[in-house]
Design an enzyme around this catalytic site. Structure first.
Site, PDB file in Angstrom:
ATOM      1  CE1 TYR A 127       6.134  -4.021   2.443  1.00 31.15           C
ATOM      2  CE2 TYR A 127       4.020  -4.843   1.698  1.00 31.15           C
ATOM      3  CZ  TYR A 127       4.940  -3.812   1.805  1.00 31.15           C
ATOM      4  OH  TYR A 127       4.646  -2.578   1.280  1.00 31.15           O
TER       5      TYR A 127
ATOM      6  CG  HIS B  58       8.993  -1.795  -2.414  1.00 30.24           C
ATOM      7  ND1 HIS B  58       8.824  -2.931  -1.679  1.00 30.24           N
ATOM      8  CD2 HIS B  58       8.347  -0.844  -1.713  1.00 30.24           C
ATOM      9  CE1 HIS B  58       8.133  -2.676  -0.593  1.00 30.24           C
ATOM     10  NE2 HIS B  58       7.823  -1.413  -0.587  1.00 30.24           N
TER      11      HIS B  58
HETATM   12  N1  LIG Z   1       5.114   1.026  -1.182  1.00 29.29           N
HETATM   13  C1  LIG Z   1       5.651   1.242   0.003  1.00 29.29           C
HETATM   14  O1  LIG Z   1       6.825   1.656   0.148  1.00 29.29           O
HETATM   15  C2  LIG Z   1       4.813   0.977   1.224  1.00 29.29           C
HETATM   16  C3  LIG Z   1       5.256   1.435   2.480  1.00 29.29           C
HETATM   17  C4  LIG Z   1       4.434   1.185   3.585  1.00 29.29           C
HETATM   18  C5  LIG Z   1       3.236   0.523   3.427  1.00 29.29           C
HETATM   19  N2  LIG Z   1       2.833   0.040   2.205  1.00 29.29           N
HETATM   20  C6  LIG Z   1       1.567  -0.705   2.012  1.00 29.29           C
HETATM   21  O2  LIG Z   1       0.512   0.045   2.609  1.00 29.29           O
HETATM   22  C7  LIG Z   1      -0.154  -0.763   3.577  1.00 29.29           C
HETATM   23  C8  LIG Z   1      -0.724   0.077   4.695  1.00 29.29           C
HETATM   24  O3  LIG Z   1       0.285   0.802   5.361  1.00 29.29           O
HETATM   25  P1  LIG Z   1       0.867   0.424   6.815  1.00 29.29           P
HETATM   26  O4  LIG Z   1       0.681  -1.012   7.072  1.00 29.29           O
HETATM   27  O5  LIG Z   1       2.238   0.983   6.849  1.00 29.29           O
HETATM   28  O6  LIG Z   1       0.026   1.294   7.832  1.00 29.29           O
HETATM   29  P2  LIG Z   1      -1.517   1.713   8.034  1.00 29.29           P
HETATM   30  O7  LIG Z   1      -2.404   0.927   7.168  1.00 29.29           O
HETATM   31  O8  LIG Z   1      -1.542   3.194   7.964  1.00 29.29           O
HETATM   32  O9  LIG Z   1      -1.739   1.318   9.563  1.00 29.29           O
HETATM   33  C9  LIG Z   1      -1.719   0.003  10.013  1.00 29.29           C
HETATM   34  C10 LIG Z   1      -1.926   0.031  11.529  1.00 29.29           C
HETATM   35  O10 LIG Z   1      -3.205   0.593  11.823  1.00 29.29           O
HETATM   36  C11 LIG Z   1      -3.986  -0.318  12.581  1.00 29.29           C
HETATM   37  N3  LIG Z   1      -5.380  -0.205  12.141  1.00 29.29           N
HETATM   38  C12 LIG Z   1      -5.895  -0.617  10.951  1.00 29.29           C
HETATM   39  N4  LIG Z   1      -7.205  -0.335  10.886  1.00 29.29           N
HETATM   40  C13 LIG Z   1      -7.529   0.264  12.052  1.00 29.29           C
HETATM   41  C14 LIG Z   1      -8.736   0.772  12.590  1.00 29.29           C
HETATM   42  N5  LIG Z   1      -9.890   0.731  11.901  1.00 29.29           N
HETATM   43  N6  LIG Z   1      -8.710   1.322  13.822  1.00 29.29           N
HETATM   44  C15 LIG Z   1      -7.552   1.371  14.535  1.00 29.29           C
HETATM   45  N7  LIG Z   1      -6.385   0.912  14.088  1.00 29.29           N
HETATM   46  C16 LIG Z   1      -6.360   0.358  12.853  1.00 29.29           C
HETATM   47  C17 LIG Z   1      -3.402  -1.686  12.323  1.00 29.29           C
HETATM   48  O11 LIG Z   1      -3.627  -2.532  13.438  1.00 29.29           O
HETATM   49  P3  LIG Z   1      -3.986  -4.118  13.320  1.00 29.29           P
HETATM   50  O12 LIG Z   1      -3.041  -4.688  12.297  1.00 29.29           O
HETATM   51  O13 LIG Z   1      -3.775  -4.615  14.707  1.00 29.29           O
HETATM   52  O14 LIG Z   1      -5.419  -4.247  12.881  1.00 29.29           O
HETATM   53  C18 LIG Z   1      -1.925  -1.369  12.143  1.00 29.29           C
HETATM   54  O15 LIG Z   1      -1.288  -1.249  13.408  1.00 29.29           O
HETATM   55  C19 LIG Z   1       0.957  -1.724   4.013  1.00 29.29           C
HETATM   56  O16 LIG Z   1       0.448  -2.800   4.768  1.00 29.29           O
HETATM   57  C20 LIG Z   1       1.580  -2.066   2.698  1.00 29.29           C
HETATM   58  O17 LIG Z   1       0.778  -3.020   2.006  1.00 29.29           O
HETATM   59  C21 LIG Z   1       3.605   0.296   1.091  1.00 29.29           C
END
Ligand SMILES: NC(=O)c1ccc[n+]([C@@H]2O[C@H](COP(=O)([O-])OP(=O)(O)OC[C@H]3O[C@@H](n4cnc5c(N)ncnc54)[C@H](OP(=O)(O)O)[C@@H]3O)[C@@H](O)[C@H]2O)c1
Length: 280
Positions: free
Chosen positions: A56, A114
């Site tokens: 990241y 990962h």
């Molecule tokens: N292992 C893997 O391959 C893998 C892949 C993807 C993700 N991940 C992990 O999983 C975590 C979460 O997944 P993600 O970041 O892909 O997506 P997510 O958590 O599904 O969505 C993040 C998005 O949703 C918004 N958001 C968060 N809370 C909200 C709320 N209460 N109301 C409205 N919008 C909201 C955020 O906006 P703001 O930031 O503007 O608040 C951001 O744009 C990652 O950050 C990472 O740590 C792991």
């Protein structure tokens, strides 16, 4: 405020089932202060599991996390991930040491592969076990492993030490309910659900908004509450907006009754047959 549900890892360690994601953090220098503050706010609210990765922001997300946990490392259950191409016998140890430096700590609570790459799993497991013996990680696991990959891993002599599998799981992506989730449940291995809001895309779905209106919550809160009701699933939404951090914490207050769950099942049906693991 109701407590955050908790999940037990295979070694008995209890972690909050609602944590903090960090993907995309550290990518824009001018956002760093906001991102550090959002993570600190999440910790203040009890979301003390932080998920990050060397990938990241090319290491800069780990630096943001390092700033957010400075002086409060003991409160935090810290998770990071190694790139598959860095997951060799020696390279994983070097990658872990770089992560520890960026995070400003001397140990990770959980270190994940990962995704599965071309380096033999046995080599990665040997490196993880070495890191564990050296006290640089407390435990290890994997990410983006389907049931077949996980079975191959767990068949290795020390594969039984795998603590979790972090995969894509949200209302719109339920394929793991067919085989992977039952496979993990049978072995008491908790699952970490990434992108629980489908990176925001779920929030546009009318059916979700309708349920949210009925239960007096937001669409995001319903999406998180739906995952959190499963006590062996750790949910890691990413939020840099302080209002989103607070709203996500409040998802623990949302109860989905049978009618709400039925409406969600109708709009976001479970898999009807074997489904290959989806990943981002
Ligand atoms: N292992 C893997 O391959 C893998 C892949 C993807 C993700 N991940 C992990 O999983 C975590 C979460 O997944 P993600 O970041 O892909 O997506 P997510 O958590 O599904 O969505 C993040 C998005 O949703 C918004 N958001 C968060 N809370 C909200 C709320 N209460 N109301 C409205 N919008 C909201 C955020 O906006 P703001 O930031 O503007 O608040 C951001 O744009 C990652 O950050 C990472 O740590 C792991």
């Amino acid at each position: 405020m109701p407590p955050i549900p908790r999940t037990s890892l295979p070694d008995g360690t209890v972690v909050p089932a609602l944590g903090l994601g960090t993907a995309m953090m550290g990518e824009q220098r001018q956002r760093a202060g906001v991102e550090v503050a959002a993570l600190a706010q999440g910790l203040d609210l009890g979301m003390t599991l932080i998920d990050t990765a060397e990938m990241y922001g090319d290491g800069r997300a780990e630096e943001i996390v390092g700033q957010a946990i400075a002086g409060r490392r003991r409160e935090v259950f810290l998770v990071s991930k190694v790139y598959p191409h860095n997951a060799g016998r020696r390279s994983a140890i070097a990658a872990c040491e770089r992560s520890l430096k960026r995070l400003g700590t001397d140990r990770l609570d959980l270190y994940l592969l990962h995704w599965r790459g071309s380096i033999p799993l046995a080599e990665t497991v040997a490196a993880f076990e070495q890191l564990r013996r050296d006290g640089k990680i407390v435990r290890w696991g994997v990410s983006n492993f389907d049931a077949g990959d996980l079975a191959a891993l767990c068949a290795l002599p020390e594969g039984r030490h795998c603590a979790t599998n972090q995969v894509l799981y949200h209302l719109g992506e339920r394929g793991i309910e067919w085989a992977l989730l039952p496979w993990m449940r049978a072995r008491r291995m908790p699952l970490m659900a990434y992108s629980p809001l489908a990176q925001g895309a779920l929030l546009q779905r009318k059916a979700l908004a309708a349920v949210a209106a009925r239960v007096g919550a937001t669409a995001a809160q319903v999406a998180l509450a739906w995952l959190l009701r499963q006590r062996d699933v750790v949910v890691i939404p990413k939020a840099a907006d302080p209002a989103h951090v607070a709203a996500n914490r409040a998802a623990c207050d949302v109860t989905l009754d049978a009618a709400a769950l039925a409406a969600l099942d109708a709009a976001f049906p479970p898999p009807a047959g074997p489904t290959a693991l989806a990943m981002l």
